[in-house]
Design an enzyme around this catalytic site. Structure first.
Site, PDB file in Angstrom:
ATOM      1  CB  CYS A   1      -0.865   0.294   1.189  1.00 35.54           C
ATOM      2  SG  CYS A   1      -2.154  -1.340   1.535  1.00 35.54           S
TER       3      CYS A   1
ATOM      4  N   GLY B   1       1.696  -0.270  -4.966  1.00 39.95           N
ATOM      5  CA  GLY B   1       0.370  -0.998  -4.971  1.00 39.95           C
ATOM      6  C   GLY B   1      -0.300  -0.599  -6.386  1.00 39.95           C
TER       7      GLY B   1
ATOM      8  CG  ASN C   1       1.979   1.100   3.983  1.00 40.60           C
ATOM      9  OD1 ASN C   1       2.830   1.729   3.868  1.00 40.60           O
ATOM     10  ND2 ASN C   1       1.921  -0.120   3.469  1.00 40.60           N
ATOM     11  N   GLY C   2       0.101  -1.235   5.742  1.00 40.52           N
ATOM     12  CA  GLY C   2       0.747  -2.091   6.874  1.00 40.52           C
ATOM     13  C   GLY C   2      -0.013  -3.210   6.955  1.00 40.52           C
TER      14      GLY C   2
ATOM     15  CE1 TYR D   1      11.850  -4.720  -6.377  1.00 42.00           C
ATOM     16  CE2 TYR D   1      10.165  -5.429  -4.909  1.00 42.00           C
ATOM     17  CZ  TYR D   1      10.824  -5.234  -6.264  1.00 42.00           C
ATOM     18  OH  TYR D   1       9.694  -5.458  -7.046  1.00 42.00           O
TER      19      TYR D   1
ATOM     20  CB  SER E   1      14.516  -3.360  -8.311  1.00 43.61           C
ATOM     21  OG  SER E   1      14.356  -4.487  -8.601  1.00 43.61           O
TER      22      SER E   1
ATOM     23  CG  ASP F   1      17.335  -9.484  -9.142  1.00 46.95           C
ATOM     24  OD1 ASP F   1      16.675  -8.414  -9.200  1.00 46.95           O
ATOM     25  OD2 ASP F   1      16.567 -10.672  -9.584  1.00 46.95           O
TER      26      ASP F   1
ATOM     27  CB  CYS G   1       6.864  -9.664   5.074  1.00 52.12           C
ATOM     28  SG  CYS G   1       6.689  -7.999   5.904  1.00 52.12           S
TER      29      CYS G   1
ATOM     30  CB  CYS H   1      11.491  -4.691  10.908  1.00 51.32           C
ATOM     31  SG  CYS H   1      10.854  -6.416  10.610  1.00 51.32           S
TER      32      CYS H   1
HETATM   33  S1  SF4 Z   1      12.171  -6.334   7.100  1.00 50.04           S
HETATM   34 FE1  SF4 Z   1      10.199  -6.634   8.327  1.00 50.04          FE
HETATM   35  S2  SF4 Z   1       8.543  -5.391   7.550  1.00 50.04           S
HETATM   36 FE2  SF4 Z   1      10.386  -5.350   5.775  1.00 50.04          FE
HETATM   37  S3  SF4 Z   1       9.695  -6.822   4.484  1.00 50.04           S
HETATM   38 FE3  SF4 Z   1      11.205  -7.884   5.841  1.00 50.04          FE
HETATM   39  S4  SF4 Z   1       9.857  -8.797   7.551  1.00 50.04           S
HETATM   40 FE4  SF4 Z   1       8.634  -7.489   6.381  1.00 50.04          FE
END
Ligand code: SF4
Length: 485
Positions: A16, A42, A121-122, A261, A302, A364, A401, A458
């Site tokens: 999103c 998106g 978004n999330g 990315y 990319s 890549d 994810c 993350c």
């Molecule tokens: S780093 Fe965390 S939020 Fe980002 S795609 Fe990977 S798991 Fe999802």
């Protein structure tokens, strides 16, 4: 709805993009431009809600691209007013593959103190439990989207104002969220306590803008003011921006894959140019995994900045060994099955004159299932390359994810079932190397690499260490990595 992209089964997909503006003439046109700049986040559908004191709230939600739905004067005339928000989506939750228009955001709710629209978004990681509870208490959901929970939680809140209700609702939500919302006069924005997904604030004349990325400010010539901080909520009206922090403070864990990315290379994240970060990733890759070769070629588009970085660091010439056809792929109108089976060739072609007889390094951004990588390798070898080496600008993607990115089930991820050497043999290439997790952290500006005791980002899709418990998925049988592994 746009046809499937040739890489659709082999890339993680951001799901999103959100945008909002207040205090401008003709907000809808500005929202449409912002959403157009966020289209990479998106492509399945988009929507805009505006408010005008003469006509009240107006909304339009459509399948397909922003440019095909929100440019004609007739549609835009139905969206009057100085305040508006918008959303582009791939599908995160909701009826994947058979999305209905009722799942397309922004969502709207009418409360005793007036209406409000919200775009998210999330991904809400406790949405199943929340929805069950809300339905049990009488809520009637209009969509299959998890994001609608926020509207129902707001409806049940005893808060005296809509911002109070939104705050209370978001305190009950777990997961990753960057939310843009509006009342008749106020634009609101909020990021989850860990700040997993991006959200930025901009200024446009006397008005204010909220957007997923800075590239959406550039397209309307707005000034980038700052990022909304993790755990921050802003309420914006004619008097300016009010900020507060309604959640318990936590150490930020921004999505590191945004740098690799998802975000556009011309955006700024955490004060850093995404393009430069990707070039740094290429440099780190070259330091970690050198190989003798004649040319460094990106897998377009990319992989391009990382390939340039790899070339600059290694001294091996950079070349466009693979050419992207700008007018195929996503825009191909209703391809037949036989054309669809041509897959990656619809989108990419090898520059034969360049690669023949050469040892090629292909850069890549990621390997997800590996299906595209195999096809690209075949094309480069068929064109006469002497050797094919893959260098990947992210660590092996071994975990799904749950925070707003569409990932295949874990067993479909190549890196979940194979070692690096096994992947190399499976892909049939001369060598395969991924950037290390520490190398990626160095490339995004963490000179000491990843802090294993308190990771700065993350990185769950690489490490298997989830900063927010994926409660719904665990209820469905998902097994987290054991702590000691
Ligand atoms: S780093 Fe965390 S939020 Fe980002 S795609 Fe990977 S798991 Fe999802």
């Amino acid at each position: 709805m746009p046809p499937a992209h040739p890489f659709d089964d082999d890339k993680l997909k951001e799901e999103c993009g959100v945008f909002g503006v207040v205090g401008v003439d003709n907000a809808a046109s500005i929202v449409a431009l912002g959403l157009h700049a966020l289209q990479h986040r998106g492509q399945e559908a988009g929507g805009i809600v505006t408010h005008d004191f003469g006509q009240g709230f107006s909304s339009a939600r459509r399948f397909g691209y922003v440019r095909d739905n929100f440019t004609d004067a007739e549609t835009m005339a139905t969206l009057p007013g100085p305040i508006g928000i918008g959303h582009v989506r791939y599908s995160t939750s909701g009826s994947k593959g058979a999305t209905q228009i009722r799942d397309v955001q922004p969502f709207f709710g009418e409360f005793s103190m007036g209406g409000a629209a919200i775009a998210h978004n999330g991904n809400i990681t406790n949405a199943v439990a929340l929805r069950r509870e809300l339905v049990g208490r009488g809520s009637i959901f209009q969509s299959s989207s998890d994001s609608e929970c926020i509207i129902h939680l707001m409806a049940r809140s005893m808060g005296q104002s809509i911002p109070d209700r939104m705050e209370e609702a978001l305190r009950k939500v777990e997961g990753a969220f960057s939310v843009v919302a509006m009342t008749r006069t106020k634009l609101m924005g909020c990021r989850d306590p860990l700040g997993v997904r991006p959200l930025v604030l901009g200024k446009l004349g006397d008005g204010w803008v909220l957007a997923s990325e800075t590239c959406a400010l550039d397209i309307i010539n707005a000034t980038f003011i700052r990022e909304i901080e993790p755990g921050e909520m802003v309420v914006i009206n004619a008097d300016g921006v009010q900020s507060h922090f309604p959640f318990r403070r936590a150490s930020p864990r921004f999505c590191i894959f945004e740098h690799v990315y998802f975000s556009r290379p011309d955006s700024i994240l955490g004060g850093r140019s995404v393009y430069e970060t990707r070039e740094n990733i290429g440099r780190e890759l070259a330091k970690e995994s050198p190989v003798e070769a004649d040319l460094v070629c990106p897998v377009p588009d990319s992989g391009t900045p990382a390939a340039i970085g790899y070339s600059l660091q290694s001294g091996i010439p950079y070349a466009m060994g693979i050419i992207r056809n700008q007018y195929m792929g996503r825009t191909f109108i209703e391809p037949t099955e036989s054309i669809r089976n041509m897959g990656v060739r619809l989108k990419l072609n090898v520059n034969r004159a360049l690669v023949k007889g050469k040892r090629i390094i292909l850069v890549d951004d990621s390997v997800v299932r590996g299906t595209t990588s195999r096809k690209i390798k075949d094309m480069v070898l068929e064109a006469g390359a002497a050797e094919v080496h893959f260098r990947i600008a992210s660590p092996p993607t071994a975990w799904p994810c749950f925070y707003g990115v569409d990932t295949p089930q874990r067993e479909k991820l190549l890196a979940a079932t194979m070692s690096e050497d096994e992947m190399r043999d499976h892909l049939g290439i001369d060598s395969l190397k991924f950037i290390s997790l520490d190398g990626l952290y160095r490339a995004v500006g963490e000179a000491q690499g990843r802090n294993p005791k308190a990771p700065q980002y993350c990185d769950a899709c690489f490490s298997g260490e989830y900063p927010i418990k994926p409660a719904d998925m665990m209820d469905r049988g998902f097994e987290m990595k054991p702590a000691a592994e």
